[in-house]
Design a protein around this motif. Structure first.
Motif, PDB file in Angstrom:
ATOM      1  N   ARG A  17      51.357  67.882  37.841  1.00 21.55           N
ATOM      2  CA  ARG A  17      51.215  69.025  38.751  1.00 21.55           C
ATOM      3  C   ARG A  17      52.570  69.688  38.991  1.00 21.55           C
ATOM      4  NH1 ARG A  17      47.524  70.929  42.468  1.00 21.55           N
ATOM      5  NH2 ARG A  17      46.123  69.176  42.123  1.00 21.55           N
ATOM      6  N   LEU A  18      53.613  68.879  39.186  1.00 13.93           N
ATOM      7  CA  LEU A  18      54.935  69.427  39.458  1.00 13.93           C
ATOM      8  C   LEU A  18      55.552  70.106  38.236  1.00 13.93           C
ATOM      9  CD1 LEU A  18      56.372  66.583  41.701  1.00 13.93           C
ATOM     10  CD2 LEU A  18      55.745  68.904  42.423  1.00 13.93           C
ATOM     11  N   LEU A  19      55.260  69.617  37.038  1.00  9.28           N
ATOM     12  CA  LEU A  19      55.860  70.171  35.830  1.00  9.28           C
ATOM     13  C   LEU A  19      55.066  71.327  35.221  1.00  9.28           C
ATOM     14  CD1 LEU A  19      57.103  66.931  34.038  1.00  9.28           C
ATOM     15  CD2 LEU A  19      58.392  68.518  35.483  1.00  9.28           C
ATOM     16  N   THR A  20      53.852  71.559  35.693  1.00  7.20           N
ATOM     17  CA  THR A  20      53.021  72.653  35.185  1.00  7.20           C
ATOM     18  C   THR A  20      53.318  73.921  35.977  1.00  7.20           C
ATOM     19  OG1 THR A  20      51.269  71.097  34.599  1.00  7.20           O
ATOM     20  CG2 THR A  20      50.645  73.422  34.797  1.00  7.20           C
ATOM     21  N   PRO A  21      53.652  75.020  35.302  1.00  7.30           N
ATOM     22  CA  PRO A  21      53.902  76.270  36.031  1.00  7.30           C
ATOM     23  C   PRO A  21      52.665  76.717  36.816  1.00  7.30           C
ATOM     24  CG  PRO A  21      54.770  76.413  33.811  1.00  7.30           C
ATOM     25  CD  PRO A  21      53.958  75.148  33.871  1.00  7.30           C
ATOM     26  N   LEU A  22      52.866  77.045  38.073  1.00  4.69           N
ATOM     27  CA  LEU A  22      51.777  77.492  38.944  1.00  4.69           C
ATOM     28  C   LEU A  22      51.051  78.683  38.316  1.00  4.69           C
ATOM     29  CD1 LEU A  22      50.344  77.217  41.689  1.00  4.69           C
ATOM     30  CD2 LEU A  22      52.018  78.828  42.602  1.00  4.69           C
ATOM     31  N   ASP A  41      45.358  77.589  41.279  1.00  2.76           N
ATOM     32  CA  ASP A  41      46.293  77.024  42.248  1.00  2.76           C
ATOM     33  C   ASP A  41      46.945  75.729  41.776  1.00  2.76           C
ATOM     34  OD1 ASP A  41      45.793  79.087  44.037  1.00  2.76           O
ATOM     35  OD2 ASP A  41      44.080  78.043  44.922  1.00  2.76           O
ATOM     36  N   TYR A  42      46.713  75.348  40.517  1.00  2.89           N
ATOM     37  CA  TYR A  42      47.287  74.110  39.989  1.00  2.89           C
ATOM     38  C   TYR A  42      48.707  74.376  39.503  1.00  2.89           C
ATOM     39  CZ  TYR A  42      47.826  69.785  37.415  1.00  2.89           C
ATOM     40  OH  TYR A  42      48.285  68.568  36.968  1.00  2.89           O
ATOM     41  N   GLY A  43      49.598  73.452  39.784  1.00  7.16           N
ATOM     42  CA  GLY A  43      50.971  73.545  39.302  1.00  7.16           C
ATOM     43  C   GLY A  43      51.964  73.763  40.420  1.00  7.16           C
ATOM     44  N   SER A  44      53.188  74.069  40.026  1.00  8.02           N
ATOM     45  CA  SER A  44      54.248  74.323  40.999  1.00  8.02           C
ATOM     46  C   SER A  44      55.138  75.451  40.485  1.00  8.02           C
ATOM     47  CB  SER A  44      55.102  73.062  41.218  1.00  8.02           C
ATOM     48  OG  SER A  44      56.021  72.887  40.164  1.00  8.02           O
ATOM     49  N   GLU A  59      63.785  64.940  37.641  1.00  3.39           N
ATOM     50  CA  GLU A  59      64.926  65.824  37.456  1.00  3.39           C
ATOM     51  C   GLU A  59      64.405  67.115  36.851  1.00  3.39           C
ATOM     52  OE1 GLU A  59      68.170  64.220  35.251  1.00  3.39           O
ATOM     53  OE2 GLU A  59      69.303  66.075  35.320  1.00  3.39           O
ATOM     54  N   VAL A  60      64.747  68.231  37.454  1.00  8.99           N
ATOM     55  CA  VAL A  60      64.295  69.545  36.994  1.00  8.99           C
ATOM     56  C   VAL A  60      65.517  70.295  36.498  1.00  8.99           C
ATOM     57  CG1 VAL A  60      63.201  71.691  37.677  1.00  8.99           C
ATOM     58  CG2 VAL A  60      62.463  69.553  38.725  1.00  8.99           C
TER      59      VAL A  60
END
Length: 157
Positions: free
Chosen positions: A65-70, A80-83, A154-155
């Motif tokens: 979820r965090l690594l998928t572009p919103l 609404d999935y992603g960040s 880490e981003v």
């Protein structure tokens, strides 16, 4: 947590994943036919698929979820999935970027129904950061109970 999914991030880990022996996870041999179809067993190109469940499944779901572009899954019915963390890739590490990162992470996990709203903690690790990356530890409380779940991420570019 009865959720089970394919293990797609075998080299990503949450703190809890250290306790899991993923090398003994159930494997399914898959043959890819020339027409693109898939069948189990037999000869051919074999790919090992493993299942992940419980806390490891939740850790993988949060990382994905965090690594998928919103919004990138909007055509599949999940707008609404992603960040928005991808917006920080390549940006210099500074206080303003850390505040944006915190806001993006909290907004993303607020949409995950398997964790309590908000984070137990979200701490940055400047010593682990590169010139254009942000490193943080996110701790969330699973709705199903039990101990909090911690993720290191880490981003960066």
């Amino acid at each position: 947590m009865a959720d089970t999914d394919l293990l797609v991030l075998p080299h990503f880990a949450a703190h809890d994943a250290g306790e899991a022996d993923l090398s003994t996870a159930p494997k399914i041999a898959v043959r890819v036919r020339p027409d693109g179809g898939v069948e189990t067993g037999g000869r051919g190109e074999v790919a090992d698929l493993a299942a992940v469940s419980g806390r490891e499944n939740l850790a993988q779901a949060l990382i994905l979820r965090l690594l998928t572009p919103l919004g990138s899954l909007a055509p599949l019915g999940h707008p609404d999935y992603g960040s928005r963390l991808h917006e920080l890739v390549g940006a210099p590490r500074d206080t303003a970027r850390r505040h944006l990162c915190r806001a993006f992470v909290l907004a993303a996990i607020a949409r995950e129904p398997r964790v309590e709203p908000g984070a137990v903690s979200l701490d940055f690790d400047p010593a682990a950061e590169g010139p254009d990356s942000l490193a943080f530890t996110l701790v969330v409380q699973p709705v199903a109970g039990g101990d909090p779940l911690a993720l290191n991420l880490e981003v960066g570019a």
